[in-house]
Motif scaffolding. Sequence first.
Motif, PDB file in Angstrom:
ATOM      1  N   THR A   1      58.009 -78.876  79.831  1.00 45.17           N
ATOM      2  CA  THR A   1      57.108 -79.643  79.397  1.00 45.17           C
ATOM      3  C   THR A   1      56.235 -79.790  80.641  1.00 45.17           C
ATOM      4  OG1 THR A   1      58.451 -81.483  79.820  1.00 45.17           O
ATOM      5  CG2 THR A   1      58.170 -81.038  77.677  1.00 45.17           C
TER       6      THR A   1
ATOM      7  N   ILE B   1      52.395 -82.116  81.221  1.00 46.47           N
ATOM      8  CA  ILE B   1      51.755 -83.031  80.667  1.00 46.47           C
ATOM      9  C   ILE B   1      50.319 -83.380  81.568  1.00 46.47           C
ATOM     10  CG2 ILE B   1      51.474 -85.499  80.516  1.00 46.47           C
ATOM     11  CD1 ILE B   1      54.425 -85.710  79.979  1.00 46.47           C
ATOM     12  N   PHE B   2      49.142 -83.298  80.986  1.00 44.26           N
ATOM     13  CA  PHE B   2      47.835 -83.175  81.571  1.00 44.26           C
ATOM     14  C   PHE B   2      47.249 -84.632  81.250  1.00 44.26           C
ATOM     15  CE2 PHE B   2      43.379 -81.970  80.790  1.00 44.26           C
ATOM     16  CZ  PHE B   2      42.950 -82.137  82.137  1.00 44.26           C
ATOM     17  N   LYS B   3      47.201 -85.361  82.387  1.00 43.73           N
ATOM     18  CA  LYS B   3      46.436 -86.755  82.023  1.00 43.73           C
ATOM     19  C   LYS B   3      44.938 -86.772  82.613  1.00 43.73           C
ATOM     20  CE  LYS B   3      50.602 -89.511  82.086  1.00 43.73           C
ATOM     21  NZ  LYS B   3      51.350 -90.576  82.651  1.00 43.73           N
TER      22      LYS B   3
ATOM     23  N   VAL C   1      46.906 -89.659  78.450  1.00 45.71           N
ATOM     24  CA  VAL C   1      47.674 -88.275  78.081  1.00 45.71           C
ATOM     25  C   VAL C   1      46.706 -87.781  77.353  1.00 45.71           C
ATOM     26  CG1 VAL C   1      49.524 -86.929  76.802  1.00 45.71           C
ATOM     27  CG2 VAL C   1      50.192 -88.824  78.197  1.00 45.71           C
ATOM     28  N   MET C   2      46.147 -86.384  78.035  1.00 43.29           N
ATOM     29  CA  MET C   2      45.155 -85.452  77.403  1.00 43.29           C
ATOM     30  C   MET C   2      46.078 -84.383  76.594  1.00 43.29           C
ATOM     31  SD  MET C   2      41.941 -86.108  77.835  1.00 43.29           S
ATOM     32  CE  MET C   2      42.553 -87.826  77.721  1.00 43.29           C
ATOM     33  N   SER C   3      47.097 -83.702  77.107  1.00 47.77           N
ATOM     34  CA  SER C   3      47.655 -82.721  76.265  1.00 47.77           C
ATOM     35  C   SER C   3      48.988 -82.542  77.006  1.00 47.77           C
ATOM     36  CB  SER C   3      47.053 -81.268  76.675  1.00 47.77           C
ATOM     37  OG  SER C   3      47.515 -80.270  76.102  1.00 47.77           O
ATOM     38  N   GLU C   4      49.843 -82.416  75.910  1.00 46.01           N
ATOM     39  CA  GLU C   4      51.338 -82.303  76.136  1.00 46.01           C
ATOM     40  C   GLU C   4      51.743 -80.930  75.729  1.00 46.01           C
ATOM     41  OE1 GLU C   4      54.573 -85.591  75.592  1.00 46.01           O
ATOM     42  OE2 GLU C   4      53.121 -85.555  73.971  1.00 46.01           O
ATOM     43  N   CYS C   5      52.149 -80.168  76.561  1.00 39.96           N
ATOM     44  CA  CYS C   5      52.732 -78.651  76.392  1.00 39.96           C
ATOM     45  C   CYS C   5      53.971 -78.483  76.418  1.00 39.96           C
ATOM     46  CB  CYS C   5      51.655 -77.894  77.564  1.00 39.96           C
ATOM     47  SG  CYS C   5      50.350 -78.308  77.895  1.00 39.96           S
ATOM     48  N   PHE C   6      54.309 -78.006  75.459  1.00 39.38           N
ATOM     49  CA  PHE C   6      55.768 -77.619  75.531  1.00 39.38           C
ATOM     50  C   PHE C   6      55.845 -75.928  75.218  1.00 39.38           C
ATOM     51  CE2 PHE C   6      55.284 -81.627  72.917  1.00 39.38           C
ATOM     52  CZ  PHE C   6      56.234 -82.409  73.623  1.00 39.38           C
TER      53      PHE C   6
ATOM     54  N   LEU D   1      58.348 -80.354  83.972  1.00 39.89           N
ATOM     55  CA  LEU D   1      59.614 -80.512  83.882  1.00 39.89           C
ATOM     56  C   LEU D   1      60.259 -79.478  83.629  1.00 39.89           C
ATOM     57  CD1 LEU D   1      61.828 -82.718  84.304  1.00 39.89           C
ATOM     58  CD2 LEU D   1      61.570 -83.098  81.660  1.00 39.89           C
TER      59      LEU D   1
ATOM     60  N   TRP E   1      61.584 -82.160  73.896  1.00 38.89           N
ATOM     61  CA  TRP E   1      61.386 -80.504  74.222  1.00 38.89           C
ATOM     62  C   TRP E   1      62.063 -79.836  72.771  1.00 38.89           C
ATOM     63  CZ3 TRP E   1      64.170 -76.031  75.077  1.00 38.89           C
ATOM     64  CH2 TRP E   1      63.640 -74.862  75.252  1.00 38.89           C
TER      65      TRP E   1
ATOM     66  N   LYS F   1      53.306 -74.655  72.783  1.00 40.61           N
ATOM     67  CA  LYS F   1      52.469 -75.436  71.709  1.00 40.61           C
ATOM     68  C   LYS F   1      51.967 -76.653  72.329  1.00 40.61           C
ATOM     69  CE  LYS F   1      54.472 -79.002  68.793  1.00 40.61           C
ATOM     70  NZ  LYS F   1      55.704 -79.730  68.260  1.00 40.61           N
ATOM     71  N   PHE F   2      50.534 -76.979  72.330  1.00 43.52           N
ATOM     72  CA  PHE F   2      49.968 -77.854  72.963  1.00 43.52           C
ATOM     73  C   PHE F   2      49.435 -78.859  72.097  1.00 43.52           C
ATOM     74  CE2 PHE F   2      49.120 -75.240  76.726  1.00 43.52           C
ATOM     75  CZ  PHE F   2      49.282 -73.899  76.353  1.00 43.52           C
ATOM     76  N   SER F   3      49.577 -79.929  72.758  1.00 42.81           N
ATOM     77  CA  SER F   3      48.819 -81.358  71.726  1.00 42.81           C
ATOM     78  C   SER F   3      47.509 -81.567  72.604  1.00 42.81           C
ATOM     79  CB  SER F   3      49.662 -82.435  71.825  1.00 42.81           C
ATOM     80  OG  SER F   3      49.715 -83.063  72.971  1.00 42.81           O
TER      81      SER F   3
ATOM     82  N   ALA G   1      44.094 -83.991  73.019  1.00 42.80           N
ATOM     83  CA  ALA G   1      43.656 -85.566  72.831  1.00 42.80           C
ATOM     84  C   ALA G   1      41.915 -85.350  72.271  1.00 42.80           C
ATOM     85  CB  ALA G   1      43.972 -86.326  74.082  1.00 42.80           C
TER      86      ALA G   1
END
Lengths: 103, 149
Positions: free
Chosen positions: A46, A48-50, A55-60, A89, B29, B100-102, B104
Amino acid sequence: MSTIKIRSKRLKDFTLVRTLIAHPMETGKNKNEETGELIPAHFIQTLIFKHNNEVMSECFMGFGISKNPFFSFRLKAAKAGDVVSISWLDNLGNSDIKEHIIR
Amino acid sequence: MRFTRRDFIQKFVVFAGSLALPKLSLANWFADDFSHRSINATLAALFPEQQIQSSRKIFLKLPRIAENGSVVPITITSSIKYIDTVYILSEKNPVPLIAKFSLAPNLDTFIGARFKMQETCNVIVVVKSGEQYYKTQQKVKVTLGGCGG
Protein backbone atom coordinates in the motif's frame (compact mmCIF):
# COMPACT_ATOMS: atom_id res chain seq x y z
CA MET A 1 18.38 7.93 4.41
CA SER A 2 14.81 7.90 3.34
CA THR A 3 13.72 5.51 0.64
CA ILE A 4 11.31 8.08 -0.77
CA LYS A 5 12.06 10.99 -3.05
CA ILE A 6 9.35 13.54 -3.79
CA ARG A 7 9.45 16.30 -6.38
CA SER A 8 6.72 18.80 -7.06
CA LYS A 9 6.17 21.44 -9.66
CA ARG A 10 3.48 24.10 -9.61
CA LEU A 11 2.09 24.64 -13.07
CA LYS A 12 -0.74 26.80 -14.34
CA ASP A 13 -3.65 24.39 -13.92
CA PHE A 14 -2.29 21.82 -11.53
CA THR A 15 0.62 20.80 -9.36
CA LEU A 16 2.56 17.80 -10.51
CA VAL A 17 3.81 15.56 -7.71
CA ARG A 18 6.24 12.81 -8.59
CA THR A 19 7.65 10.21 -6.28
CA LEU A 20 10.37 7.62 -6.59
CA ILE A 21 10.75 4.90 -3.97
CA ALA A 22 13.82 2.74 -3.56
CA HIS A 23 12.42 -0.78 -3.16
CA PRO A 24 13.38 -4.15 -4.68
CA MET A 25 9.77 -5.23 -5.49
CA GLU A 26 10.76 -8.91 -5.55
CA THR A 27 8.15 -11.21 -7.08
CA GLY A 28 9.28 -14.31 -5.20
CA LYS A 29 10.09 -16.08 -8.48
CA ASN A 30 13.61 -14.85 -9.02
CA LYS A 31 16.57 -16.98 -8.10
CA ASN A 32 19.70 -15.83 -6.42
CA GLU A 33 22.30 -16.41 -9.14
CA GLU A 34 24.99 -17.63 -6.77
CA THR A 35 23.07 -19.99 -4.54
CA GLY A 36 20.17 -20.87 -6.83
CA GLU A 37 17.71 -20.24 -4.02
CA LEU A 38 14.49 -18.39 -4.58
CA ILE A 39 14.50 -14.82 -3.37
CA PRO A 40 11.41 -14.39 -1.19
CA ALA A 41 8.69 -12.02 -2.35
CA HIS A 42 9.23 -8.52 -1.07
CA PHE A 43 7.01 -5.80 -2.46
CA ILE A 44 5.10 -2.71 -1.47
CA GLN A 45 1.44 -3.38 -0.84
CA THR A 46 0.00 0.00 0.00
CA LEU A 47 1.04 3.54 -0.71
CA ILE A 48 -0.75 6.55 0.70
CA PHE A 49 -0.47 9.98 -0.82
CA LYS A 50 -1.64 12.86 1.37
CA HIS A 51 -2.02 16.56 0.81
CA ASN A 52 -2.23 18.70 3.96
CA ASN A 53 -3.01 15.58 5.96
CA GLU A 54 -5.94 14.66 3.75
CA VAL A 55 -5.74 11.35 1.92
CA MET A 56 -5.58 12.05 -1.82
CA SER A 57 -4.88 8.58 -3.08
CA GLU A 58 -4.55 5.13 -1.63
CA CYS A 59 -2.77 2.71 -3.92
CA PHE A 60 -2.89 -1.03 -3.52
CA MET A 61 -0.39 -2.91 -5.59
CA GLY A 62 1.04 -6.34 -6.19
CA PHE A 63 4.50 -7.22 -7.44
CA GLY A 64 3.46 -6.16 -10.93
CA ILE A 65 4.84 -2.72 -10.18
CA SER A 66 8.43 -2.21 -11.29
CA LYS A 67 11.46 -2.23 -9.07
CA ASN A 68 12.04 1.20 -7.56
CA PRO A 69 8.43 2.28 -8.10
CA PHE A 70 7.66 5.62 -9.65
CA PHE A 71 4.30 7.38 -9.38
CA SER A 72 3.00 10.74 -10.41
CA PHE A 73 -0.16 12.59 -9.47
CA ARG A 74 -1.72 15.94 -10.26
CA LEU A 75 -3.18 18.07 -7.49
CA LYS A 76 -5.90 20.42 -8.65
CA ALA A 77 -5.54 23.01 -5.91
CA ALA A 78 -2.23 23.39 -4.13
CA LYS A 79 -0.39 26.46 -2.94
CA ALA A 80 3.18 27.14 -2.02
CA GLY A 81 3.82 25.88 1.49
CA ASP A 82 1.35 23.00 1.28
CA VAL A 83 2.62 19.73 2.66
CA VAL A 84 2.35 16.51 0.73
CA SER A 85 3.38 13.18 2.14
CA ILE A 86 3.96 9.71 0.78
CA SER A 87 4.02 6.62 2.92
CA TRP A 88 4.34 2.98 2.01
CA LEU A 89 4.03 -0.40 3.65
CA ASP A 90 5.39 -3.66 2.25
CA ASN A 91 4.50 -7.32 2.74
CA LEU A 92 7.26 -7.77 5.32
CA GLY A 93 5.87 -4.99 7.47
CA ASN A 94 8.52 -2.41 6.61
CA SER A 95 7.30 1.10 6.05
CA ASP A 96 8.52 4.60 5.41
CA ILE A 97 7.03 8.06 5.26
CA LYS A 98 8.28 11.32 3.84
CA GLU A 99 6.87 14.82 3.82
CA HIS A 100 7.55 17.41 1.19
CA ILE A 101 6.70 21.09 1.09
CA ILE A 102 5.46 22.48 -2.22
CA ARG A 103 7.43 25.55 -3.25
CA MET B 1 11.07 29.96 18.84
CA ARG B 2 10.72 28.01 22.05
CA PHE B 3 9.79 24.38 21.85
CA THR B 4 7.05 24.01 24.42
CA ARG B 5 5.58 20.91 25.90
CA ARG B 6 2.40 21.62 23.91
CA ASP B 7 4.38 21.67 20.68
CA PHE B 8 6.03 18.45 21.62
CA ILE B 9 2.75 16.69 22.36
CA GLN B 10 1.16 17.96 19.17
CA LYS B 11 4.08 16.84 17.05
CA PHE B 12 4.25 13.54 18.84
CA VAL B 13 0.58 12.82 18.26
CA VAL B 14 0.89 13.65 14.56
CA PHE B 15 3.98 11.47 14.28
CA ALA B 16 2.43 8.56 16.13
CA GLY B 17 -0.71 8.89 14.02
CA SER B 18 1.30 8.77 10.83
CA LEU B 19 2.94 5.56 11.99
CA ALA B 20 -0.34 3.97 12.97
CA LEU B 21 -2.15 4.76 9.74
CA PRO B 22 -0.19 2.54 7.35
CA LYS B 23 -0.63 -0.32 9.81
CA LEU B 24 -4.38 0.06 9.61
CA SER B 25 -4.36 -0.12 5.86
CA LEU B 26 -2.47 -3.41 5.92
CA ALA B 27 -5.77 -5.01 6.71
CA ASN B 28 -7.16 -3.36 3.62
CA TRP B 29 -4.70 -4.94 1.24
CA PHE B 30 -6.85 -7.34 -0.69
CA ALA B 31 -4.69 -10.43 -0.95
CA ASP B 32 -7.47 -12.11 -2.87
CA ASP B 33 -7.49 -9.47 -5.61
CA PHE B 34 -3.79 -9.97 -6.15
CA SER B 35 -3.85 -13.76 -6.47
CA HIS B 36 -2.51 -15.84 -9.33
CA ARG B 37 -5.25 -16.48 -11.86
CA SER B 38 -6.38 -15.73 -15.37
CA ILE B 39 -7.47 -12.31 -16.51
CA ASN B 40 -11.10 -13.40 -16.86
CA ALA B 41 -11.20 -14.85 -13.36
CA THR B 42 -9.63 -11.67 -12.02
CA LEU B 43 -12.13 -9.44 -13.79
CA ALA B 44 -15.01 -11.61 -12.60
CA ALA B 45 -13.76 -11.45 -9.02
CA LEU B 46 -13.06 -7.74 -9.05
CA PHE B 47 -16.23 -6.63 -10.75
CA PRO B 48 -18.90 -9.22 -9.99
CA GLU B 49 -22.05 -8.68 -12.03
CA GLN B 50 -20.82 -5.35 -13.32
CA GLN B 51 -21.25 -4.11 -16.83
CA ILE B 52 -17.96 -2.59 -17.90
CA GLN B 53 -18.46 -0.29 -20.84
CA SER B 54 -15.67 0.35 -23.26
CA SER B 55 -14.92 4.03 -23.33
CA ARG B 56 -12.93 6.30 -25.59
CA LYS B 57 -12.66 8.89 -22.86
CA ILE B 58 -9.81 7.15 -21.08
CA PHE B 59 -6.46 8.01 -22.57
CA LEU B 60 -3.44 5.79 -22.08
CA LYS B 61 0.08 6.78 -22.79
CA LEU B 62 1.85 3.47 -23.22
CA PRO B 63 4.70 2.39 -25.45
CA ARG B 64 3.63 0.26 -28.45
CA ILE B 65 6.76 -1.79 -28.03
CA ALA B 66 8.32 -2.22 -24.62
CA GLU B 67 11.92 -3.24 -25.02
CA ASN B 68 12.20 -4.13 -21.39
CA GLY B 69 9.13 -5.70 -19.85
CA SER B 70 10.34 -5.00 -16.35
CA VAL B 71 9.82 -1.27 -16.71
CA VAL B 72 6.78 -0.25 -18.75
CA PRO B 73 5.74 3.35 -18.16
CA ILE B 74 2.04 4.18 -18.22
CA THR B 75 0.19 7.46 -17.92
CA ILE B 76 -3.56 7.45 -17.53
CA THR B 77 -5.77 10.48 -18.08
CA SER B 78 -9.47 10.71 -18.69
CA SER B 79 -12.19 13.19 -19.50
CA ILE B 80 -14.79 11.19 -17.55
CA LYS B 81 -15.88 13.17 -14.52
CA TYR B 82 -15.73 12.06 -10.90
CA ILE B 83 -13.51 9.04 -11.30
CA ASP B 84 -12.86 7.59 -7.87
CA THR B 85 -10.96 4.39 -8.58
CA VAL B 86 -8.52 3.29 -11.27
CA TYR B 87 -7.41 -0.30 -11.89
CA ILE B 88 -4.46 -1.32 -14.03
CA LEU B 89 -4.42 -4.88 -15.35
CA SER B 90 -2.09 -6.75 -17.65
CA GLU B 91 -3.73 -9.71 -19.40
CA LYS B 92 -0.96 -12.26 -19.31
CA ASN B 93 0.84 -11.47 -16.09
CA PRO B 94 0.72 -14.25 -13.48
CA VAL B 95 -1.10 -11.77 -11.26
CA PRO B 96 -3.16 -9.72 -13.71
CA LEU B 97 -4.09 -6.94 -11.30
CA ILE B 98 -1.14 -4.61 -11.13
CA ALA B 99 -2.45 -1.78 -9.02
CA LYS B 100 -5.58 -0.14 -7.79
CA PHE B 101 -5.68 3.59 -7.03
CA SER B 102 -8.30 5.58 -5.21
CA LEU B 103 -8.57 9.21 -6.26
CA ALA B 104 -9.79 12.06 -4.05
CA PRO B 105 -11.80 14.89 -5.67
CA ASN B 106 -8.85 17.24 -5.31
CA LEU B 107 -6.79 15.07 -7.65
CA ASP B 108 -6.92 15.36 -11.41
CA THR B 109 -7.64 12.11 -13.17
CA PHE B 110 -4.00 11.54 -13.85
CA ILE B 111 -1.75 8.69 -12.82
CA GLY B 112 1.77 7.92 -13.87
CA ALA B 113 3.39 4.63 -12.91
CA ARG B 114 5.79 1.96 -14.07
CA PHE B 115 4.93 -1.71 -14.10
CA LYS B 116 6.15 -5.13 -15.24
CA MET B 117 4.84 -7.19 -18.15
CA GLN B 118 5.56 -10.85 -18.66
CA GLU B 119 4.82 -10.98 -22.38
CA THR B 120 3.07 -9.24 -25.26
CA CYS B 121 -0.55 -8.67 -24.35
CA ASN B 122 -3.24 -6.10 -23.74
CA VAL B 123 -3.03 -3.66 -20.89
CA ILE B 124 -6.50 -2.99 -19.53
CA VAL B 125 -7.41 0.06 -17.51
CA VAL B 126 -10.73 0.07 -15.69
CA VAL B 127 -12.06 3.21 -14.03
CA LYS B 128 -14.96 3.57 -11.65
CA SER B 129 -17.08 6.69 -11.63
CA GLY B 130 -19.87 6.44 -9.07
CA GLU B 131 -21.47 3.09 -9.82
CA GLN B 132 -20.38 2.99 -13.43
CA TYR B 133 -17.34 1.14 -14.72
CA TYR B 134 -15.51 2.00 -17.92
CA LYS B 135 -12.54 0.35 -19.53
CA THR B 136 -10.05 0.75 -22.29
CA GLN B 137 -7.20 -1.39 -23.48
CA GLN B 138 -4.07 -1.18 -25.54
CA LYS B 139 -1.72 -3.82 -26.81
CA VAL B 140 1.90 -3.61 -25.78
CA LYS B 141 4.53 -5.70 -27.52
CA VAL B 142 7.16 -6.90 -25.10
CA THR B 143 10.54 -7.90 -26.51
CA LEU B 144 12.08 -8.99 -23.21
CA GLY B 145 9.76 -10.38 -20.55
CA GLY B 146 10.03 -8.58 -17.31
CA CYS B 147 8.58 -10.61 -14.53
CA GLY B 148 12.10 -11.73 -13.81
CA GLY B 149 13.13 -8.24 -13.01
